[in-house]
Write a protein that holds these residues in place. Structure first.
Motif, PDB file in Angstrom:
ATOM      1  N   SER A 150      51.602 -10.505  46.763  1.00  0.00           N
ATOM      2  CA  SER A 150      51.114 -11.606  46.226  1.00  0.00           C
ATOM      3  C   SER A 150      49.850 -11.372  45.569  1.00  0.00           C
ATOM      4  O   SER A 150      49.231 -10.207  45.987  1.00  0.00           O
ATOM      5  CB  SER A 150      50.883 -12.718  47.328  1.00  0.00           C
ATOM      6  N   ASN A 151      49.266 -11.852  44.554  1.00  0.00           N
ATOM      7  CA  ASN A 151      48.032 -11.390  44.081  1.00  0.00           C
ATOM      8  C   ASN A 151      46.952 -11.594  45.323  1.00  0.00           C
ATOM      9  O   ASN A 151      46.045 -10.966  45.054  1.00  0.00           O
ATOM     10  CB  ASN A 151      47.964 -12.234  42.700  1.00  0.00           C
ATOM     11  N   GLU A 152      47.029 -12.702  45.884  1.00  0.00           N
ATOM     12  CA  GLU A 152      46.017 -13.037  47.103  1.00  0.00           C
ATOM     13  C   GLU A 152      45.881 -11.509  47.848  1.00  0.00           C
ATOM     14  O   GLU A 152      44.893 -11.176  48.076  1.00  0.00           O
ATOM     15  CB  GLU A 152      46.396 -14.009  47.894  1.00  0.00           C
ATOM     16  N   THR A 153      47.099 -11.048  48.247  1.00  0.00           N
ATOM     17  CA  THR A 153      47.185  -9.989  49.148  1.00  0.00           C
ATOM     18  C   THR A 153      46.489  -8.783  48.382  1.00  0.00           C
ATOM     19  O   THR A 153      45.519  -8.156  48.998  1.00  0.00           O
ATOM     20  CB  THR A 153      48.565  -9.601  49.503  1.00  0.00           C
ATOM     21  N   VAL A 154      46.914  -8.555  47.185  1.00  0.00           N
ATOM     22  CA  VAL A 154      46.373  -7.428  46.401  1.00  0.00           C
ATOM     23  C   VAL A 154      44.797  -7.695  46.156  1.00  0.00           C
ATOM     24  O   VAL A 154      44.027  -6.647  46.484  1.00  0.00           O
ATOM     25  CB  VAL A 154      46.896  -7.166  45.158  1.00  0.00           C
ATOM     26  N   CYS A 155      44.376  -8.897  45.805  1.00  0.00           N
ATOM     27  CA  CYS A 155      42.908  -9.177  45.749  1.00  0.00           C
ATOM     28  C   CYS A 155      42.009  -8.943  47.050  1.00  0.00           C
ATOM     29  O   CYS A 155      40.988  -8.450  46.719  1.00  0.00           O
ATOM     30  CB  CYS A 155      42.838 -10.618  45.007  1.00  0.00           C
ATOM     31  N   ASN A 156      42.660  -9.377  48.084  1.00  0.00           N
ATOM     32  CA  ASN A 156      42.049  -9.080  49.270  1.00  0.00           C
ATOM     33  C   ASN A 156      41.819  -7.576  49.738  1.00  0.00           C
ATOM     34  O   ASN A 156      40.766  -7.119  49.999  1.00  0.00           O
ATOM     35  CB  ASN A 156      42.698  -9.778  50.619  1.00  0.00           C
ATOM     36  N   LEU A 157      42.887  -6.727  49.366  1.00  0.00           N
ATOM     37  CA  LEU A 157      42.842  -5.369  49.445  1.00  0.00           C
ATOM     38  C   LEU A 157      41.740  -4.843  48.719  1.00  0.00           C
ATOM     39  O   LEU A 157      40.937  -3.656  48.973  1.00  0.00           O
ATOM     40  CB  LEU A 157      44.075  -4.559  49.290  1.00  0.00           C
ATOM     41  N   LEU A 158      41.719  -5.259  47.169  1.00  0.00           N
ATOM     42  CA  LEU A 158      40.884  -4.698  46.335  1.00  0.00           C
ATOM     43  C   LEU A 158      39.276  -4.987  46.686  1.00  0.00           C
ATOM     44  O   LEU A 158      38.393  -4.279  46.509  1.00  0.00           O
ATOM     45  CB  LEU A 158      40.979  -5.491  44.921  1.00  0.00           C
ATOM     46  N   GLY A 159      39.281  -6.080  47.536  1.00  0.00           N
ATOM     47  CA  GLY A 159      37.911  -6.435  47.914  1.00  0.00           C
ATOM     48  C   GLY A 159      37.507  -5.291  49.129  1.00  0.00           C
ATOM     49  O   GLY A 159      36.268  -5.267  49.086  1.00  0.00           O
ATOM     50  N   LEU A 160      38.256  -4.863  49.717  1.00  0.00           N
ATOM     51  CA  LEU A 160      37.866  -3.580  50.794  1.00  0.00           C
ATOM     52  C   LEU A 160      37.174  -2.597  49.908  1.00  0.00           C
ATOM     53  O   LEU A 160      36.190  -1.865  50.403  1.00  0.00           O
ATOM     54  CB  LEU A 160      39.168  -3.127  51.309  1.00  0.00           C
ATOM     55  N   TYR A 161      37.454  -2.214  48.484  1.00  0.00           N
ATOM     56  CA  TYR A 161      36.924  -1.201  47.866  1.00  0.00           C
ATOM     57  C   TYR A 161      35.801  -1.927  46.844  1.00  0.00           C
ATOM     58  O   TYR A 161      35.367  -1.228  45.927  1.00  0.00           O
ATOM     59  CB  TYR A 161      37.883  -0.606  47.059  1.00  0.00           C
ATOM     60  N   GLN A 162      35.486  -3.193  47.017  1.00  0.00           N
ATOM     61  CA  GLN A 162      34.577  -3.868  46.049  1.00  0.00           C
ATOM     62  C   GLN A 162      34.909  -3.833  44.494  1.00  0.00           C
ATOM     63  O   GLN A 162      34.215  -3.419  43.788  1.00  0.00           O
ATOM     64  CB  GLN A 162      33.145  -3.404  46.144  1.00  0.00           C
ATOM     65  N   VAL A 163      36.366  -3.789  44.335  1.00  0.00           N
ATOM     66  CA  VAL A 163      36.793  -3.691  42.968  1.00  0.00           C
ATOM     67  C   VAL A 163      37.417  -5.028  42.611  1.00  0.00           C
ATOM     68  O   VAL A 163      37.974  -5.917  43.307  1.00  0.00           O
ATOM     69  CB  VAL A 163      37.989  -2.938  42.938  1.00  0.00           C
ATOM     70  N   GLN A 164      37.020  -5.691  41.501  1.00  0.00           N
ATOM     71  CA  GLN A 164      37.196  -6.806  40.793  1.00  0.00           C
ATOM     72  C   GLN A 164      38.351  -6.708  39.751  1.00  0.00           C
ATOM     73  O   GLN A 164      38.492  -5.804  39.083  1.00  0.00           O
ATOM     74  CB  GLN A 164      35.887  -7.595  40.313  1.00  0.00           C
ATOM     75  N   SER A 165      38.987  -7.880  39.551  1.00  0.00           N
ATOM     76  CA  SER A 165      40.031  -8.050  38.627  1.00  0.00           C
ATOM     77  C   SER A 165      40.248  -9.322  37.826  1.00  0.00           C
ATOM     78  O   SER A 165      40.005 -10.504  38.659  1.00  0.00           O
ATOM     79  CB  SER A 165      41.199  -7.554  39.324  1.00  0.00           C
ATOM     80  N   ALA A 166      40.604  -9.358  36.811  1.00  0.00           N
ATOM     81  CA  ALA A 166      40.915 -10.496  36.035  1.00  0.00           C
ATOM     82  C   ALA A 166      42.163 -11.378  36.884  1.00  0.00           C
ATOM     83  O   ALA A 166      42.479 -12.431  36.472  1.00  0.00           O
ATOM     84  CB  ALA A 166      41.287 -10.448  34.555  1.00  0.00           C
ATOM     85  N   MET A 167      42.852 -10.768  37.543  1.00  0.00           N
ATOM     86  CA  MET A 167      44.080 -11.479  38.118  1.00  0.00           C
ATOM     87  C   MET A 167      43.662 -12.234  39.569  1.00  0.00           C
ATOM     88  O   MET A 167      44.519 -12.870  40.137  1.00  0.00           O
ATOM     89  CB  MET A 167      45.459 -10.439  38.450  1.00  0.00           C
ATOM     90  N   CYS A 168      42.584 -11.897  39.893  1.00  0.00           N
ATOM     91  CA  CYS A 168      42.026 -12.406  41.145  1.00  0.00           C
ATOM     92  C   CYS A 168      41.076 -13.603  40.690  1.00  0.00           C
ATOM     93  O   CYS A 168      40.306 -13.789  39.732  1.00  0.00           O
ATOM     94  CB  CYS A 168      41.142 -11.532  41.916  1.00  0.00           C
ATOM     95  N   LYS A 169      41.313 -14.744  41.450  1.00  0.00           N
ATOM     96  CA  LYS A 169      40.568 -15.863  41.186  1.00  0.00           C
ATOM     97  C   LYS A 169      39.148 -15.630  41.795  1.00  0.00           C
ATOM     98  O   LYS A 169      39.006 -15.142  42.832  1.00  0.00           O
ATOM     99  CB  LYS A 169      41.105 -17.157  41.897  1.00  0.00           C
ATOM    100  N   PRO A 170      38.063 -16.029  41.130  1.00  0.00           N
ATOM    101  CA  PRO A 170      36.834 -15.878  41.627  1.00  0.00           C
ATOM    102  C   PRO A 170      36.626 -16.792  42.823  1.00  0.00           C
ATOM    103  O   PRO A 170      37.211 -17.933  42.909  1.00  0.00           O
ATOM    104  CB  PRO A 170      35.839 -16.478  40.268  1.00  0.00           C
ATOM    105  N   ALA A 171      35.793 -16.383  43.754  1.00  0.00           N
ATOM    106  CA  ALA A 171      35.539 -17.250  45.053  1.00  0.00           C
ATOM    107  C   ALA A 171      34.859 -18.484  44.551  1.00  0.00           C
ATOM    108  O   ALA A 171      33.815 -18.454  43.719  1.00  0.00           O
ATOM    109  CB  ALA A 171      34.718 -16.470  45.935  1.00  0.00           C
ATOM    110  N   SER A 172      35.205 -19.530  45.182  1.00  0.00           N
ATOM    111  CA  SER A 172      34.440 -20.673  44.921  1.00  0.00           C
ATOM    112  C   SER A 172      33.418 -21.285  45.825  1.00  0.00           C
ATOM    113  O   SER A 172      33.476 -20.537  46.881  1.00  0.00           O
ATOM    114  CB  SER A 172      35.590 -22.010  44.768  1.00  0.00           C
TER     115      SER A 172
END
Length: 160
Positions: free
Chosen positions: A138-160
């Motif tokens: 899921s994009n949620e899973t990958v976005c959380n993993l990307l957060g470990l590396y402090q990498v942002q992506s257009a596929m990830c929803k910005p935090a509200s």
């Protein structure tokens, strides 16, 4: 990726490290491929870890990785970023671990064991989804993993 499961020390409930087959086997649609495309039941942890191994393999073109992660067509370059981040952050590692639990139609839960230098391994809840004829992270899973590396992506929803 197998380093995460192997570093549990005396963690007696830690699952064994998954055995990963080659990414070519997954691309060829062997047993892993059929497990990933069977919408009737979630794939095994080995099949999911093969999917992850393909997603972070620098030798696999990112065009072939888009089918592995929900919503990644919005930012295909994210795979290059993820490969780079993993290479630059060898003190952060993760692997999917059993069990894979169905959580409704076309969705399942799985744990991600995360290890960072100097910290005990932790498990985080993750999801996989059956989308467009195959199981994907899921994009949620990958976005959380990307957060470990402090990498942002257009596929990830910005935090509200």
């Amino acid at each position: 990726m197998t380093g995460v499961a192997a570093c549990g020390g005396d963690d007696s409930d830690a699952p064994p490290a998954p055995t990963l087959t080659s990414t070519a086997d997954a691309a060829a649609g062997g047993d892993t491929g059929s497990a990933i495309t069977n919408g009737d039941k979630p794939p095994s942890i080995a099949a999911l870890n093969e999917l992850v191994a393909t997603a972070v393999d620098p030798k696999v073109p990112r065009d072939e990785k888009i089918v592995l992660v929900q919503g990644s067509e919005k930012d295909p370059a994210i795979f290059d970023e993820l490969v780079k981040a993993r290479a630059e952050n060898s003190d952060v590692d993760w692997v999917l671990v059993n069990p894979v639990i169905s959580s409704g139609p076309k969705k399942a839960r799985v744990k991600v064991r995360i290890e960072t230098a100097g910290n005990p391994p932790t498990n985080a809840e993750s999801t996989i989804v059956y989308d467009d004829g195959r199981w994907k992270l899921s994009n949620e899973t990958v976005c959380n993993l990307l957060g470990l590396y402090q990498v942002q992506s257009a596929m990830c929803k910005p935090a509200s």
